[in-house]
Design an enzyme around this catalytic site. Structure first.
Site, short mmCIF file in Angstrom:
data_model
loop_
_atom_site.label_atom_id
_atom_site.label_comp_id
_atom_site.label_asym_id
_atom_site.label_seq_id
_atom_site.Cartn_x
_atom_site.Cartn_y
_atom_site.Cartn_z
N GLU A 240 0.82 -1.21 0.00
CA GLU A 240 0.00 0.00 0.00
C GLU A 240 0.86 1.26 0.00
O GLU A 240 0.42 2.32 -0.42
CB GLU A 240 -0.92 0.02 1.21
N GLU B 258 -8.42 6.75 9.03
CA GLU B 258 -8.97 7.53 10.12
C GLU B 258 -8.21 8.86 10.27
O GLU B 258 -8.82 9.91 10.45
CB GLU B 258 -8.87 6.75 11.45
N LYS C 73 -12.37 2.42 0.71
CA LYS C 73 -11.28 1.81 -0.05
C LYS C 73 -11.86 0.62 -0.81
O LYS C 73 -12.01 -0.46 -0.26
CB LYS C 73 -10.17 1.37 0.90
#
Length: 118
Positions: free
Chosen positions: A22, A74, A99
């Site tokens: 990621e 978050e 996502k």
């Protein structure tokens, strides 16, 4: 207050997540937000200066999302909300951040935050 401005389905490529892959590959984020705004003045004046421009809000969100890597959605969502409160006369924000590619068996995963102006 009943007046609201919304942005639905803002799709941005972002570097977000805690896993190594990621951090190296951007992935899509989908952002929806609802802003509580008093629209009476704009409704009477027909002047953009009397409202919150959803185009400007979208541009600010895009800048925050794409400027750097964020480990947690978050954290990113809270930064977006704080920035909107600083820049615009908004009394409440509901922000949904999804996502779509995070969990293979799910259409989307994500979070929803609701904040009232401090």
């Amino acid at each position: 207050m009943q007046d609201k401005i919304f942005i639905e389905g803002l799709m941005l490529d972002a570097s977000v997540g805690i896993f190594d892959w990621e951090k190296q590959k951007k992935q899509p984020l989908v952002i929806d937000c609802v802003l509580d705004v008093d629209l009476r003045r704009a409704a009477l004046s027909n002047d953009i200066v009397d409202t919150v421009s959803y185009a400007e809000v979208a541009q600010r969100i895009e800048a925050l999302v794409t400027e750097q890597h964020h480990d947690l959605v978050e954290y990113l969502a809270e930064r977006i909300i704080s920035d909107i409160f600083e820049a615009f006369e908004v009394s409440k924000i509901k922000l949904k951040l999804s996502k779509p590619e995070a969990v293979a068996s799910a259409h989307r995963v994500g979070i929803i935050l609701e904040r009232t102006r401090p």
